[in-house]
Design a protein around this motif. Structure first.
Motif, PDB file in Angstrom:
ATOM      1  N   ASN A  23      -3.826  -4.363   4.374  1.00 22.07           N
ATOM      2  CA  ASN A  23      -4.658  -3.164   4.393  1.00 22.07           C
ATOM      3  C   ASN A  23      -4.694  -2.673   5.835  1.00 22.07           C
ATOM      4  O   ASN A  23      -5.290  -3.300   6.703  1.00 22.07           O
ATOM      5  N   GLU A  24      -4.036  -1.549   6.096  1.00 21.97           N
ATOM      6  CA  GLU A  24      -3.960  -0.991   7.441  1.00 21.97           C
ATOM      7  C   GLU A  24      -4.923   0.181   7.628  1.00 21.97           C
ATOM      8  O   GLU A  24      -4.804   0.944   8.586  1.00 21.97           O
ATOM      9  N   LYS A  40       0.483  -1.649   3.717  1.00 21.41           N
ATOM     10  CA  LYS A  40       1.877  -1.987   3.977  1.00 21.41           C
ATOM     11  C   LYS A  40       2.226  -3.128   3.033  1.00 21.41           C
ATOM     12  O   LYS A  40       1.447  -4.062   2.876  1.00 21.41           O
ATOM     13  N   ALA A  41       3.384  -3.037   2.395  1.00 16.61           N
ATOM     14  CA  ALA A  41       3.853  -4.100   1.515  1.00 16.61           C
ATOM     15  C   ALA A  41       5.234  -4.556   1.973  1.00 16.61           C
ATOM     16  O   ALA A  41       6.151  -3.744   2.098  1.00 16.61           O
ATOM     17  N   VAL A  42       5.352  -5.845   2.230  1.00 13.36           N
ATOM     18  CA  VAL A  42       6.633  -6.465   2.542  1.00 13.36           C
ATOM     19  C   VAL A  42       6.984  -7.296   1.313  1.00 13.36           C
ATOM     20  O   VAL A  42       6.257  -8.230   0.963  1.00 13.36           O
ATOM     21  N   SER A  72      -7.461   6.919  -4.245  1.00  8.05           N
ATOM     22  CA  SER A  72      -6.980   5.539  -4.287  1.00  8.05           C
ATOM     23  C   SER A  72      -6.158   5.267  -3.029  1.00  8.05           C
ATOM     24  O   SER A  72      -6.603   5.557  -1.938  1.00  8.05           O
ATOM     25  N   ILE A  73      -4.957   4.774  -3.198  1.00  9.24           N
ATOM     26  CA  ILE A  73      -4.090   4.491  -2.053  1.00  9.24           C
ATOM     27  C   ILE A  73      -3.435   5.792  -1.600  1.00  9.24           C
ATOM     28  O   ILE A  73      -2.713   6.433  -2.355  1.00  9.24           O
ATOM     29  N   HIS A  74      -3.720   6.168  -0.367  1.00 10.84           N
ATOM     30  CA  HIS A  74      -3.198   7.403   0.224  1.00 10.84           C
ATOM     31  C   HIS A  74      -1.779   7.206   0.757  1.00 10.84           C
ATOM     32  O   HIS A  74      -0.939   8.099   0.662  1.00 10.84           O
ATOM     33  N   ALA A  75      -1.510   6.039   1.362  1.00 13.55           N
ATOM     34  CA  ALA A  75      -0.207   5.789   1.974  1.00 13.55           C
ATOM     35  C   ALA A  75       0.197   4.335   1.756  1.00 13.55           C
ATOM     36  O   ALA A  75      -0.626   3.429   1.871  1.00 13.55           O
ATOM     37  N   LEU A  76       1.469   4.147   1.438  1.00 13.52           N
ATOM     38  CA  LEU A  76       2.003   2.803   1.228  1.00 13.52           C
ATOM     39  C   LEU A  76       3.323   2.692   1.977  1.00 13.52           C
ATOM     40  O   LEU A  76       4.308   3.356   1.623  1.00 13.52           O
ATOM     41  N   THR A  91       8.276  -5.961  10.853  1.00 12.86           N
ATOM     42  CA  THR A  91       7.756  -4.953   9.933  1.00 12.86           C
ATOM     43  C   THR A  91       6.442  -4.380  10.457  1.00 12.86           C
ATOM     44  O   THR A  91       5.642  -3.846   9.690  1.00 12.86           O
ATOM     45  N   SER A  92       6.254  -4.470  11.777  1.00 11.91           N
ATOM     46  CA  SER A  92       5.014  -3.943  12.355  1.00 11.91           C
ATOM     47  C   SER A  92       4.977  -2.424  12.209  1.00 11.91           C
ATOM     48  O   SER A  92       6.009  -1.757  12.201  1.00 11.91           O
ATOM     49  N   SER A  93       3.785  -1.899  12.054  1.00 11.57           N
ATOM     50  CA  SER A  93       3.604  -0.471  11.846  1.00 11.57           C
ATOM     51  C   SER A  93       3.273   0.221  13.161  1.00 11.57           C
ATOM     52  O   SER A  93       2.582  -0.344  14.016  1.00 11.57           O
ATOM     53  N   PRO A  94       3.723   1.465  13.315  1.00 11.75           N
ATOM     54  CA  PRO A  94       3.374   2.218  14.527  1.00 11.75           C
ATOM     55  C   PRO A  94       1.900   2.609  14.493  1.00 11.75           C
ATOM     56  O   PRO A  94       1.277   2.644  13.414  1.00 11.75           O
ATOM     57  N   ASP A  95       1.336   2.910  15.633  1.00 18.29           N
ATOM     58  CA  ASP A  95      -0.051   3.386  15.696  1.00 18.29           C
ATOM     59  C   ASP A  95      -0.136   4.771  15.077  1.00 18.29           C
ATOM     60  O   ASP A  95       0.761   5.595  15.237  1.00 18.29           O
TER      61      ASP A  95
END
Length: 102
Positions: A23-24, A40-42, A72-76, A91-95
């Motif tokens: 959950n980001e 984010k799903a790996v 619900s979920i806006h972004a995945l 798999t790190s996410s950008p800010d």
């Protein structure tokens, strides 16, 4: 049941050998404690064999189903791999540009 837990359960239908759902939401604008909007799903699964990247994402979207959408979920963010492709990729996410400022 939380959206995160529901998403994990839905993605189990892809028989993953590795699944990490994060959950980001806290890193995005409009966050408040308990908000569940950005994930984010790996996923590492043989279910992706023979599929192009867009087809893998479509499989994940289909599994998530109605959890995606308004309220619900806006972004995945999806990282979908075959077992032989999974070597601990970053798999790190950008800010987020709209992230709450400390």
């Amino acid at each position: 049941m939380s959206l995160e837990q529901q998403l994990i359960e839905r993605l189990q239908q892809l028989s993953p050998s590795h699944l990490d759902v994060v959950n980001e939401s806290a890193g995005h604008g409009g966050y408040f404690p308990g908000k569940e909007s950005h994930f984010k799903a790996v996923i590492v699964s043989e279910a992706f064999a023979g599929l192009r990247l867009v087809q893998r994402h479509q499989k994940v979207y289909a599994a998530a189903g109605d959890l995606l959408g308004p309220g619900s979920i806006h972004a995945l963010a999806i990282h979908a791999y075959l077992p032989e492709e999974w070597k601990g990729q970053d798999t790190s996410s950008p800010d987020c540009a709209h992230a709450p400022k400390p």
